[in-house]
Design a protein around this motif. Structure first.
Motif, PDB file in Angstrom:
ATOM      1  N   PHE B  55       0.824  -1.205   0.000  1.00 53.17           N
ATOM      2  CA  PHE B  55       0.000   0.000   0.000  1.00 53.17           C
ATOM      3  C   PHE B  55       0.859   1.256   0.000  1.00 53.17           C
ATOM      4  N   LEU B  90      -4.235   8.137   5.009  1.00 57.81           N
ATOM      5  CA  LEU B  90      -5.328   8.615   4.147  1.00 57.81           C
ATOM      6  C   LEU B  90      -5.129  10.088   3.811  1.00 57.81           C
ATOM      7  N   LEU B  93      -2.345  10.395   1.347  1.00 61.43           N
ATOM      8  CA  LEU B  93      -2.773   9.962   0.022  1.00 61.43           C
ATOM      9  C   LEU B  93      -3.624  11.033  -0.645  1.00 61.43           C
ATOM     10  N   ASP B  94      -4.522  11.621   0.126  1.00 64.16           N
ATOM     11  CA  ASP B  94      -5.375  12.665  -0.433  1.00 64.16           C
ATOM     12  C   ASP B  94      -4.535  13.836  -0.917  1.00 64.16           C
ATOM     13  N   LEU B  96      -1.372  13.810  -1.741  1.00 60.22           N
ATOM     14  CA  LEU B  96      -0.552  13.398  -2.879  1.00 60.22           C
ATOM     15  C   LEU B  96      -1.372  13.312  -4.159  1.00 60.22           C
ATOM     16  N   ILE B  97      -2.526  12.710  -4.055  1.00 59.81           N
ATOM     17  CA  ILE B  97      -3.397  12.575  -5.233  1.00 59.81           C
ATOM     18  C   ILE B  97      -3.777  13.958  -5.755  1.00 59.81           C
ATOM     19  N   LEU B 100      -0.734  15.409  -7.540  1.00 68.71           N
ATOM     20  CA  LEU B 100      -0.495  14.742  -8.821  1.00 68.71           C
ATOM     21  C   LEU B 100      -1.553  15.135  -9.842  1.00 68.71           C
ATOM     22  N   THR B 101      -2.760  15.292  -9.379  1.00 68.99           N
ATOM     23  CA  THR B 101      -3.837  15.694 -10.284  1.00 68.99           C
ATOM     24  C   THR B 101      -3.578  17.094 -10.820  1.00 68.99           C
ATOM     25  N   VAL B 103      -0.595  18.512 -11.116  1.00 65.10           N
ATOM     26  CA  VAL B 103       0.530  18.402 -12.049  1.00 65.10           C
ATOM     27  C   VAL B 103       0.058  17.832 -13.382  1.00 65.10           C
ATOM     28  N   ARG B 104      -0.785  16.833 -13.294  1.00 64.51           N
ATOM     29  CA  ARG B 104      -1.314  16.219 -14.518  1.00 64.51           C
ATOM     30  C   ARG B 104      -2.012  17.248 -15.381  1.00 64.51           C
ATOM     31  N   GLN B 106      -1.524  20.486 -15.379  1.00 68.11           N
ATOM     32  CA  GLN B 106      -0.560  21.453 -15.910  1.00 68.11           C
ATOM     33  C   GLN B 106       0.240  20.861 -17.066  1.00 68.11           C
ATOM     34  N   VAL B 107       0.664  19.628 -16.914  1.00 68.94           N
ATOM     35  CA  VAL B 107       1.417  18.984 -17.985  1.00 68.94           C
ATOM     36  C   VAL B 107       0.523  18.801 -19.211  1.00 68.94           C
ATOM     37  N   GLY B 108      -0.713  18.415 -18.953  1.00 68.01           N
ATOM     38  CA  GLY B 108      -1.660  18.260 -20.064  1.00 68.01           C
ATOM     39  C   GLY B 108      -1.853  19.563 -20.809  1.00 68.01           C
ATOM     40  N   GLN B 110       0.274  22.040 -20.963  1.00 62.84           N
ATOM     41  CA  GLN B 110       1.517  22.343 -21.676  1.00 62.84           C
ATOM     42  C   GLN B 110       1.596  21.547 -22.965  1.00 62.84           C
ATOM     43  N   LEU B 111       1.203  20.297 -22.887  1.00 57.78           N
ATOM     44  CA  LEU B 111       1.233  19.443 -24.075  1.00 57.78           C
ATOM     45  C   LEU B 111       0.290  19.984 -25.147  1.00 57.78           C
TER      46      LEU B 111
END
Lengths: 132, 132
Positions: B55, B90, B93-94, B96-97, B100-101, B103-104, B106-108, B110-111
């Motif tokens: 986990f 928990l 995790l919240d 971190l998620i 990451l979301t 960052v995702r 922002q990267v999206g 940029q792409l």
DNA sequence: TCTTGCCTTGACGTCCGCGTCAAGGCTTAC
DNA sequence: GTAAGCCTTGACGCGGACGTCAAGGCAAGA
């Protein structure tokens, strides 16, 4: 400008810049006394690296962006190789987020189950059985 | 059973078991010849550790669960200290998620921007301007 | 008896992005 | 002259969870 100033302007350390140089990501001219010398273009490279690092990119993954800028392109992601990295990173992020979400759900379920089994812990707000 | 069998039954390695022992998480009786000896209860402890490790829990975070089982409780999370770890994890995790979301996204973005700027890359499927 | 396959402890290697210390040189201010 | 504040290279440390190698002991089968 010298290494200390460049580091300060990019919000990082001289150690980091020397490390990037050792990895072949950031090169420097040398003054007659041996000091590293940088210009505004180097700052741009460095900021590109830092931005990607903050996104969680590996140092190696920033290389295409750096080379793209060095090749004279206006942005680090103006080259196909950079876009490949973007897409791969997006896939990795999706995968990771999915895994973490799954783990979160499992841990949450475990917590709920364990709380239900330990009396006095969750302080039940509703009385499910019996009326008295 | 000996260390090799325990490792095999838990799907891990003898090196890992010795490491856990060095960390004080998994103790072993010794046979007269010095070999480590384990029983079914140790397998239960080990499986608890492995599950939490899978986990993404740190080894130290598994300690309350192990001690809970050692204390005779039916489950590793039958103790308050384990629940504390669950709740903290928990929250982590919240957090971190969420990061990451972000960052995702922002990267999206940029792409998308970079693809729009590089002709021939995205192969546009709709013609936004002009009718012919 | 010898080989094979377990087991033992000890200790160094891995990965990654630096932090930190050592020992010394350059330049400027006082 | 000398102290301060830059800079240089080199090299070890860190964290986490082990992998891997070395050198040797123990038990069982042919």
């Amino acid at each position: 400008m010298r290494i200390g100033e460049l580091a300060a302007r990019a919000g990082t350390t001289t150690r980091t810049l020397r490390y990037y140089e050792s990895r072949g990501l950031l090169s420097a001219r040398r003054a007659v006394n041996g000091y590293r010398t940088y210009d505004e273009e180097d700052l741009k490279l460095l900021r590109q690296i830092r931005t990607l690092q903050d996104f969680g990119f590996d140092l190696e993954e920033t290389r295409p962006f750096v080379e793209c800028l060095r090749a004279g392109h206006p942005e680090g992601d103006s080259c196909p190789a950079s876009l490949v990295v973007y897409r791969r990173k997006l896939a990795e992020l999706d995968e990771l987020i999915e895994q973490l979400t799954s783990v979160r759900a499992q841990v949450g379920a475990q917590l709920a189950r364990a709380e239900a089994a330990v009396p006095g812990g969750p302080e039940p707000k509703c009385e499910l059985g019996g009326h008295a």
